[in-house]
Design a protein around this motif. Structure first.
Motif, PDB file in Angstrom:
ATOM      1  N   ALA A 271     -14.971   4.162   8.931  1.00 50.12           N
ATOM      2  CA  ALA A 271     -13.631   3.841   9.425  1.00 50.12           C
ATOM      3  C   ALA A 271     -12.585   4.909   9.164  1.00 50.12           C
ATOM      4  CB  ALA A 271     -13.158   2.516   8.819  1.00 50.12           C
ATOM      5  N   ALA A 272     -12.734   5.713   8.109  1.00 50.78           N
ATOM      6  CA  ALA A 272     -11.687   6.663   7.749  1.00 50.78           C
ATOM      7  C   ALA A 272     -11.483   7.708   8.847  1.00 50.78           C
ATOM      8  CB  ALA A 272     -12.038   7.354   6.431  1.00 50.78           C
ATOM      9  N   SER A 273     -10.228   7.906   9.241  1.00 47.62           N
ATOM     10  CA  SER A 273      -9.961   8.875  10.306  1.00 47.62           C
ATOM     11  C   SER A 273      -8.632   9.596  10.138  1.00 47.62           C
ATOM     12  CB  SER A 273      -9.982   8.172  11.672  1.00 47.62           C
ATOM     13  OG  SER A 273      -8.999   7.158  11.721  1.00 47.62           O
ATOM     14  N   VAL A 274      -7.715   9.030   9.369  1.00 48.55           N
ATOM     15  CA  VAL A 274      -6.381   9.609   9.214  1.00 48.55           C
ATOM     16  C   VAL A 274      -6.165   9.984   7.753  1.00 48.55           C
ATOM     17  CG1 VAL A 274      -3.912   9.250   9.488  1.00 48.55           C
ATOM     18  CG2 VAL A 274      -5.522   8.174  11.096  1.00 48.55           C
ATOM     19  N   ARG A 275      -5.786  11.242   7.517  1.00 46.40           N
ATOM     20  CA  ARG A 275      -5.572  11.720   6.149  1.00 46.40           C
ATOM     21  C   ARG A 275      -4.106  12.000   5.897  1.00 46.40           C
ATOM     22  NH1 ARG A 275      -9.757  15.693   3.351  1.00 46.40           N
ATOM     23  NH2 ARG A 275      -8.587  14.770   1.657  1.00 46.40           N
ATOM     24  N   THR A 276      -3.618  11.569   4.739  1.00 52.14           N
ATOM     25  CA  THR A 276      -2.266  11.883   4.291  1.00 52.14           C
ATOM     26  C   THR A 276      -2.322  12.280   2.823  1.00 52.14           C
ATOM     27  OG1 THR A 276      -1.833   9.572   3.693  1.00 52.14           O
ATOM     28  CG2 THR A 276      -1.163  10.288   5.903  1.00 52.14           C
ATOM     29  N   THR A 277      -1.290  12.976   2.356  1.00 54.71           N
ATOM     30  CA  THR A 277      -1.225  13.400   0.955  1.00 54.71           C
ATOM     31  C   THR A 277       0.148  13.108   0.399  1.00 54.71           C
ATOM     32  OG1 THR A 277      -2.823  15.176   1.362  1.00 54.71           O
ATOM     33  CG2 THR A 277      -1.498  15.328  -0.638  1.00 54.71           C
ATOM     34  N   GLN A 278       0.181  12.560  -0.809  1.00 56.39           N
ATOM     35  CA  GLN A 278       1.425  12.295  -1.515  1.00 56.39           C
ATOM     36  C   GLN A 278       1.392  13.009  -2.857  1.00 56.39           C
ATOM     37  OE1 GLN A 278       1.559   8.052  -1.957  1.00 56.39           O
ATOM     38  NE2 GLN A 278       1.863   7.646   0.226  1.00 56.39           N
ATOM     39  N   ALA A 282       4.212  10.291 -12.666  1.00 58.62           N
ATOM     40  CA  ALA A 282       4.035   8.968 -13.267  1.00 58.62           C
ATOM     41  C   ALA A 282       3.580   9.149 -14.704  1.00 58.62           C
ATOM     42  CB  ALA A 282       3.004   8.144 -12.497  1.00 58.62           C
ATOM     43  N   GLY A 283       4.216   8.445 -15.610  1.00 56.33           N
ATOM     44  CA  GLY A 283       3.828   8.545 -17.015  1.00 56.33           C
ATOM     45  C   GLY A 283       3.949   9.933 -17.584  1.00 56.33           C
ATOM     46  N   GLY A 284       4.867  10.711 -17.069  1.00 60.64           N
ATOM     47  CA  GLY A 284       5.089  12.056 -17.589  1.00 60.64           C
ATOM     48  C   GLY A 284       4.169  13.122 -17.025  1.00 60.64           C
ATOM     49  N   ARG A 285       3.352  12.776 -16.044  1.00 63.34           N
ATOM     50  CA  ARG A 285       2.465  13.768 -15.446  1.00 63.34           C
ATOM     51  C   ARG A 285       2.585  13.763 -13.934  1.00 63.34           C
ATOM     52  NH1 ARG A 285      -2.004  12.896 -19.424  1.00 63.34           N
ATOM     53  NH2 ARG A 285      -1.965  14.751 -20.739  1.00 63.34           N
ATOM     54  N   GLY A 286       2.409  14.942 -13.357  1.00 63.48           N
ATOM     55  CA  GLY A 286       2.377  15.036 -11.916  1.00 63.48           C
ATOM     56  C   GLY A 286       1.011  14.650 -11.378  1.00 63.48           C
ATOM     57  N   TYR A 287       0.993  14.212 -10.135  1.00 61.22           N
ATOM     58  CA  TYR A 287      -0.280  13.858  -9.515  1.00 61.22           C
ATOM     59  C   TYR A 287      -0.243  14.180  -8.027  1.00 61.22           C
ATOM     60  CZ  TYR A 287       2.124   9.688  -7.740  1.00 61.22           C
ATOM     61  OH  TYR A 287       3.003   8.846  -7.099  1.00 61.22           O
ATOM     62  N   ARG A 288      -1.433  14.330  -7.473  1.00 59.29           N
ATOM     63  CA  ARG A 288      -1.616  14.466  -6.035  1.00 59.29           C
ATOM     64  C   ARG A 288      -2.521  13.333  -5.588  1.00 59.29           C
ATOM     65  NH1 ARG A 288      -5.492  16.781  -2.645  1.00 59.29           N
ATOM     66  NH2 ARG A 288      -4.691  17.706  -0.700  1.00 59.29           N
ATOM     67  N   ARG A 289      -2.111  12.611  -4.577  1.00 61.42           N
ATOM     68  CA  ARG A 289      -2.861  11.446  -4.108  1.00 61.42           C
ATOM     69  C   ARG A 289      -3.220  11.661  -2.639  1.00 61.42           C
ATOM     70  NH1 ARG A 289       0.206   5.821  -2.973  1.00 61.42           N
ATOM     71  NH2 ARG A 289      -1.551   4.458  -2.487  1.00 61.42           N
ATOM     72  N   ALA A 290      -4.497  11.928  -2.389  1.00 61.15           N
ATOM     73  CA  ALA A 290      -4.981  12.098  -1.019  1.00 61.15           C
ATOM     74  C   ALA A 290      -5.517  10.765  -0.530  1.00 61.15           C
ATOM     75  CB  ALA A 290      -6.073  13.157  -0.977  1.00 61.15           C
ATOM     76  N   ILE A 291      -5.126  10.387   0.678  1.00 61.90           N
ATOM     77  CA  ILE A 291      -5.458   9.073   1.231  1.00 61.90           C
ATOM     78  C   ILE A 291      -6.146   9.253   2.578  1.00 61.90           C
ATOM     79  CG2 ILE A 291      -4.529   6.841   1.978  1.00 61.90           C
ATOM     80  CD1 ILE A 291      -2.017   7.544   0.256  1.00 61.90           C
ATOM     81  N   ALA A 292      -7.238   8.542   2.771  1.00 63.66           N
ATOM     82  CA  ALA A 292      -7.910   8.503   4.070  1.00 63.66           C
ATOM     83  C   ALA A 292      -7.895   7.061   4.565  1.00 63.66           C
ATOM     84  CB  ALA A 292      -9.348   9.007   3.959  1.00 63.66           C
ATOM     85  N   SER A 293      -7.351   6.860   5.753  1.00 62.90           N
ATOM     86  CA  SER A 293      -7.180   5.512   6.306  1.00 62.90           C
ATOM     87  C   SER A 293      -7.934   5.364   7.618  1.00 62.90           C
ATOM     88  CB  SER A 293      -5.698   5.221   6.539  1.00 62.90           C
ATOM     89  OG  SER A 293      -4.947   5.365   5.357  1.00 62.90           O
ATOM     90  N   GLY A 294      -8.223   4.111   7.954  1.00 60.67           N
ATOM     91  CA  GLY A 294      -8.850   3.809   9.227  1.00 60.67           C
ATOM     92  C   GLY A 294      -7.832   3.769  10.340  1.00 60.67           C
TER      93      GLY A 294
END
Length: 348
Positions: A271-278, A282-294
């Motif tokens: 199902a995954a076809s669309v990718r986004t990145t945020q 949080a909690g004093g640390r940076g993060y990168r969150r890659a998301i793949a959606s249907g």
């Protein structure tokens, strides 16, 4: 945290077999490279509590149960803990099977992840399987053993069996049954997602390794160091949803392994076809969150890369080993992902 020392004998699929001298040499080599830690002073865990300290059992609220039982399958048996929340009378909404890392216990893992508190909040059953020292002297799940990477064999058969037993007891369907783990436990969680898609609907892998990353101790060494070749996962089409956490400062399991888990999950998704990145803090640390959606907007994959996090559970609770209080709360984010809960509700 990773330690492959399984002792002089290890029962595998009801077979006892001697450890080869070559494997013993590799184990000593792993220790020399800091990949077989037994306590504090681990690479990437400076200042964090080690696993050799006596740890308090998690606090159990009135009306809740934290029972101990044993499940026997045709591949052997394992003890396990089951947390039944005081809120169970309102109806059970899901099951989460939580697989500890090397040198940890179910009680220690429950404390460090804080998963029982989330179980109270969201009416969940939590199962904590316990690796036997007779199967691995450092209580690692044997994710690198061929006999423990297949359906209806080895440790996957035993863990799936205890989960299926809880599903029947509490009337929970596959769509609300999930598995997650840390380090060796995460590697085994990925194996369970691959081999038992009829039991688990989603996988949470924290500081783990991909399916097919290793077939013996030498290849496990290479995979952990990030120098192995491509994983040999089958990449069969699947509707399995996956959430991955890995720290950029993890010097026990190279962060490239988290990338590969995510890549394989996305490649096999039907199902995954669309990718986004945020990105965020949080909690004093940076993060990168890659998301793949249907195509309908349903999230199939989340890949969290946490800046400065070593080999430890992100946003972990005091008192547990390999639990770093800084960074995004991996437990809360996994439950949000598993249960399709929006961010505002999970933080209530």
């Amino acid at each position: 945290m990773m330690n492959f020392n399984a002792g002089a004998w290890r029962p595998a699929n009801n077979d006892a077999r001697p450890m080869s001298a070559a494997d013993d040499l590799v184990r000593r080599t792993l220790a020399q490279h800091g990949l077989m830690p037994d306590g504090a002073g681990l690479p990437g865990l400076t200042g964090l509590p080690g696993a050799d300290i006596a740890r308090p059992a998690p606090t159990i609220p009135d009306g809740a149960l934290f029972s101990r039982d044993t499940h026997a399958g045709h591949s052997g048996s394992r003890a396990y803990r089951t947390y039944v929340p005081a809120s169970a009378g309102q109806g059970i909404k899901g099951i989460v099977t939580m697989l500890h890392g090397c040198t940890q216990t179910p009680e220690d893992f429950a404390t460090g992840t804080g998963m029982n508190a989330l179980a109270e909040q969201h009416n969940l059953i939590v199962i904590y399987p316990e690796q036997a020292r007779g199967a691995n002297a450092q209580t690692c799940w044997n994710w690198f053993s061929k006999g423990d990477q297949r359906r209806d064999r080895g440790e996957p058969e035993i863990i799936a069996g205890m989960t299926k037993r809880a599903m029947a007891e509490h009337g929970v369907p596959r769509t609300q049954t999930f598995v997650a783990g840390l380090s060796a436990g995460a590697a085994m969680a990925v194996i369970l997602g691959e081999t038992y898609p009829d039991i688990f609907a989603a996988v949470g892998a924290h500081s783990g390794l991909p399916f097919g990353a290793a077939s013996d101790v030498p290849s496990a060494f290479a995979a952990m160091a990030g120098t192995a070749g491509a994983a040999t996962g089958r990449l069969k089409p699947s509707d399995m949803r996956t959430i991955v956490f890995h720290g950029t400062a993890d010097r026990t399991v190279h962060p490239a392994n988290g990338d590969t888990i995510a890549d394989m999950a996305e490649a096999s998704s039907i199902a995954a076809s669309v990718r986004t990145t945020q990105t965020g803090q949080a909690g004093g640390r940076g993060y990168r969150r890659a998301i793949a959606s249907g195509p309908e907007g349903d999230v199939r994959l989340e890949h969290w890369t946490v800046e400065g996090l070593g080999h430890a559970w992100s946003g972990g609770q005091p008192g547990g080993s390999y639990a770093d209080p800084a960074g995004p709360d991996a437990s809360a984010e996994m439950i949000r992902f598993f249960m399709n809960i929006n961010s505002q509700e999970i933080l209530k």
